[in-house]
Design a protein around this motif. Structure first.
Motif, PDB file in Angstrom:
ATOM      1  N   ASP A   1       7.985 -11.673  -8.273  1.00  0.00           N
ATOM      2  CA  ASP A   1       8.559 -12.773  -7.502  1.00  0.00           C
ATOM      3  C   ASP A   1       8.422 -14.017  -8.368  1.00  0.00           C
ATOM      4  OD1 ASP A   1       9.063 -14.950  -5.825  1.00  0.00           O
ATOM      5  OD2 ASP A   1       8.298 -13.922  -4.051  1.00  0.00           O
ATOM      6  N   ASN A   2       9.499 -14.399  -9.019  1.00  0.00           N
ATOM      7  CA  ASN A   2       9.421 -15.515  -9.966  1.00  0.00           C
ATOM      8  C   ASN A   2       9.158 -16.843  -9.278  1.00  0.00           C
ATOM      9  OD1 ASN A   2       9.825 -13.805 -12.136  1.00  0.00           O
ATOM     10  ND2 ASN A   2      12.043 -14.099 -12.146  1.00  0.00           N
ATOM     11  N   ILE A   3       9.596 -16.973  -8.029  1.00  0.00           N
ATOM     12  CA  ILE A   3       9.340 -18.223  -7.307  1.00  0.00           C
ATOM     13  C   ILE A   3       7.847 -18.405  -7.077  1.00  0.00           C
ATOM     14  CG2 ILE A   3       9.696 -19.428  -5.118  1.00  0.00           C
ATOM     15  CD1 ILE A   3      12.482 -18.161  -5.032  1.00  0.00           C
ATOM     16  N   LYS A   4       7.168 -17.310  -6.768  1.00  0.00           N
ATOM     17  CA  LYS A   4       5.725 -17.363  -6.539  1.00  0.00           C
ATOM     18  C   LYS A   4       4.932 -17.154  -7.828  1.00  0.00           C
ATOM     19  CE  LYS A   4       5.953 -15.895  -1.718  1.00  0.00           C
ATOM     20  NZ  LYS A   4       5.497 -14.910  -0.701  1.00  0.00           N
ATOM     21  N   ASN A   5       5.655 -16.926  -8.940  1.00  0.00           N
ATOM     22  CA  ASN A   5       4.992 -16.700 -10.229  1.00  0.00           C
ATOM     23  C   ASN A   5       3.974 -15.562 -10.145  1.00  0.00           C
ATOM     24  OD1 ASN A   5       5.281 -17.593 -12.893  1.00  0.00           O
ATOM     25  ND2 ASN A   5       3.444 -18.855 -12.805  1.00  0.00           N
ATOM     26  N   THR A   6       4.390 -14.501  -9.464  1.00  0.00           N
ATOM     27  CA  THR A   6       3.484 -13.398  -9.145  1.00  0.00           C
ATOM     28  C   THR A   6       4.167 -12.056  -9.407  1.00  0.00           C
ATOM     29  OG1 THR A   6       2.327 -14.703  -7.473  1.00  0.00           O
ATOM     30  CG2 THR A   6       2.138 -12.318  -7.304  1.00  0.00           C
ATOM     31  N   VAL A   7       3.394 -11.120  -9.923  1.00  0.00           N
ATOM     32  CA  VAL A   7       3.819  -9.725 -10.042  1.00  0.00           C
ATOM     33  C   VAL A   7       2.954  -8.895  -9.102  1.00  0.00           C
ATOM     34  CG1 VAL A   7       3.883  -7.717 -11.577  1.00  0.00           C
ATOM     35  CG2 VAL A   7       4.721  -9.934 -12.371  1.00  0.00           C
ATOM     36  N   TYR A   8       3.583  -7.947  -8.436  1.00  0.00           N
ATOM     37  CA  TYR A   8       2.888  -7.120  -7.457  1.00  0.00           C
ATOM     38  C   TYR A   8       2.818  -5.665  -7.926  1.00  0.00           C
ATOM     39  CZ  TYR A   8       4.016 -11.086  -4.453  1.00  0.00           C
ATOM     40  OH  TYR A   8       4.131 -12.344  -3.926  1.00  0.00           O
ATOM     41  N   LEU A   9       1.803  -4.975  -7.445  1.00  0.00           N
ATOM     42  CA  LEU A   9       1.720  -3.533  -7.605  1.00  0.00           C
ATOM     43  C   LEU A   9       1.456  -2.954  -6.222  1.00  0.00           C
ATOM     44  CD1 LEU A   9       1.794  -1.217  -9.701  1.00  0.00           C
ATOM     45  CD2 LEU A   9      -0.716  -1.273  -9.650  1.00  0.00           C
ATOM     46  N   GLN A  10       2.502  -2.410  -5.615  1.00  0.00           N
ATOM     47  CA  GLN A  10       2.370  -1.743  -4.326  1.00  0.00           C
ATOM     48  C   GLN A  10       1.881  -0.330  -4.568  1.00  0.00           C
ATOM     49  OE1 GLN A  10       2.928  -2.908  -1.078  1.00  0.00           O
ATOM     50  NE2 GLN A  10       2.066  -0.925  -0.460  1.00  0.00           N
ATOM     51  N   MET A  11       0.741  -0.008  -4.001  1.00  0.00           N
ATOM     52  CA  MET A  11       0.127   1.295  -4.222  1.00  0.00           C
ATOM     53  C   MET A  11       0.097   2.065  -2.911  1.00  0.00           C
ATOM     54  SD  MET A  11      -2.973   0.252  -6.804  1.00  0.00           S
ATOM     55  CE  MET A  11      -3.953  -0.483  -5.506  1.00  0.00           C
ATOM     56  N   ASN A  12       0.805   3.169  -2.857  1.00  0.00           N
ATOM     57  CA  ASN A  12       0.901   4.004  -1.665  1.00  0.00           C
ATOM     58  C   ASN A  12       0.283   5.374  -1.919  1.00  0.00           C
ATOM     59  OD1 ASN A  12       2.486   1.938  -0.356  1.00  0.00           O
ATOM     60  ND2 ASN A  12       4.286   2.702  -1.446  1.00  0.00           N
ATOM     61  N   SER A  13       0.012   6.087  -0.848  1.00  0.00           N
ATOM     62  CA  SER A  13      -0.548   7.440  -0.951  1.00  0.00           C
ATOM     63  C   SER A  13      -1.731   7.471  -1.912  1.00  0.00           C
ATOM     64  CB  SER A  13       0.537   8.422  -1.406  1.00  0.00           C
ATOM     65  OG  SER A  13       1.627   8.417  -0.518  1.00  0.00           O
ATOM     66  N   LEU A  14      -2.638   6.547  -1.729  1.00  0.00           N
ATOM     67  CA  LEU A  14      -3.752   6.413  -2.658  1.00  0.00           C
ATOM     68  C   LEU A  14      -4.682   7.612  -2.607  1.00  0.00           C
ATOM     69  CD1 LEU A  14      -4.391   2.621  -2.217  1.00  0.00           C
ATOM     70  CD2 LEU A  14      -3.992   3.757  -4.399  1.00  0.00           C
ATOM     71  N   LYS A  15      -5.228   7.941  -3.771  1.00  0.00           N
ATOM     72  CA  LYS A  15      -6.123   9.085  -3.933  1.00  0.00           C
ATOM     73  C   LYS A  15      -7.475   8.595  -4.441  1.00  0.00           C
ATOM     74  CE  LYS A  15      -2.159  11.822  -5.499  1.00  0.00           C
ATOM     75  NZ  LYS A  15      -1.620  12.658  -6.608  1.00  0.00           N
ATOM     76  N   PRO A  16      -8.531   9.354  -4.215  1.00  0.00           N
ATOM     77  CA  PRO A  16      -9.840   8.946  -4.744  1.00  0.00           C
ATOM     78  C   PRO A  16      -9.807   8.695  -6.255  1.00  0.00           C
ATOM     79  CG  PRO A  16     -10.115  10.683  -3.143  1.00  0.00           C
ATOM     80  CD  PRO A  16      -8.631  10.542  -3.350  1.00  0.00           C
ATOM     81  N   GLU A  17      -8.996   9.428  -6.980  1.00  0.00           N
ATOM     82  CA  GLU A  17      -8.927   9.245  -8.426  1.00  0.00           C
ATOM     83  C   GLU A  17      -8.215   7.951  -8.836  1.00  0.00           C
ATOM     84  OE1 GLU A  17      -7.960  11.949  -6.693  1.00  0.00           O
ATOM     85  OE2 GLU A  17      -6.157  12.880  -7.579  1.00  0.00           O
ATOM     86  N   ASP A  18      -7.659   7.223  -7.871  1.00  0.00           N
ATOM     87  CA  ASP A  18      -7.104   5.903  -8.161  1.00  0.00           C
ATOM     88  C   ASP A  18      -8.184   4.819  -8.161  1.00  0.00           C
ATOM     89  OD1 ASP A  18      -4.311   6.814  -6.131  1.00  0.00           O
ATOM     90  OD2 ASP A  18      -4.360   6.732  -8.324  1.00  0.00           O
TER      91      ASP A  18
END
Length: 124
Positions: free
Chosen positions: A73-90
């Motif tokens: 989101d360039n307006i917010k000067n932010t990059v996101y990482l949406q993490m779904n279906s998380l596993k213990p090894e994450d």
């Protein structure tokens, strides 16, 4: 002063989701390629995903493909990482990093600026 700050980490159950944020100060993120990396206890840091400058093309490591989504989101000067279906090894400390050219992939030496990291723990 150039700075990257990660946020959004925490404790989540397996199968849950988290959204990490990487916010920049001192420079405009839209001119930079941004990578997400992680380091689990006792392991080397590994690349997870990146989003390139100029065309927002993305790359994902096989271990997270189909589960994680990187966006900016360039307006917010932010990059996101949406993490779904998380596993213990994450479970790891997640870092974002920035470099002012296209196509760095997830190779550590390519990146010039690093954040301090945010802890993600996936556990029941």
């Amino acid at each position: 002063q150039v700075q990257l700050v990660e946020s959004g980490g925490g404790l989540v159950h397996p199968g849950g989701s988290l959204r990490l944020s990487c916010t920049a100060s001192g420079f405009n993120l839209d001119y930079f390629s941004i990578g997400w990396f992680r380091q689990a206890p006792g392991k080397e840091r590994e690349g997870v995903s990146c989003i390139n400058n100029s065309d927002d093309s993305t790359y994902y490591e096989d271990s997270v493909k189909g589960r994680f989504i990187i966006s900016r989101d360039n307006i917010k000067n932010t990059v996101y990482l949406q993490m779904n279906s998380l596993k213990p090894e994450d479970t790891a400390v997640y870092y974002c990093a920035a470099v002012a050219h296209w196509g760095p992939g997830v190779s550590d030496p390519e990146y010039d600026f690093w954040g301090q990291g945010t802890q993600v723990t996936v556990s029941s």
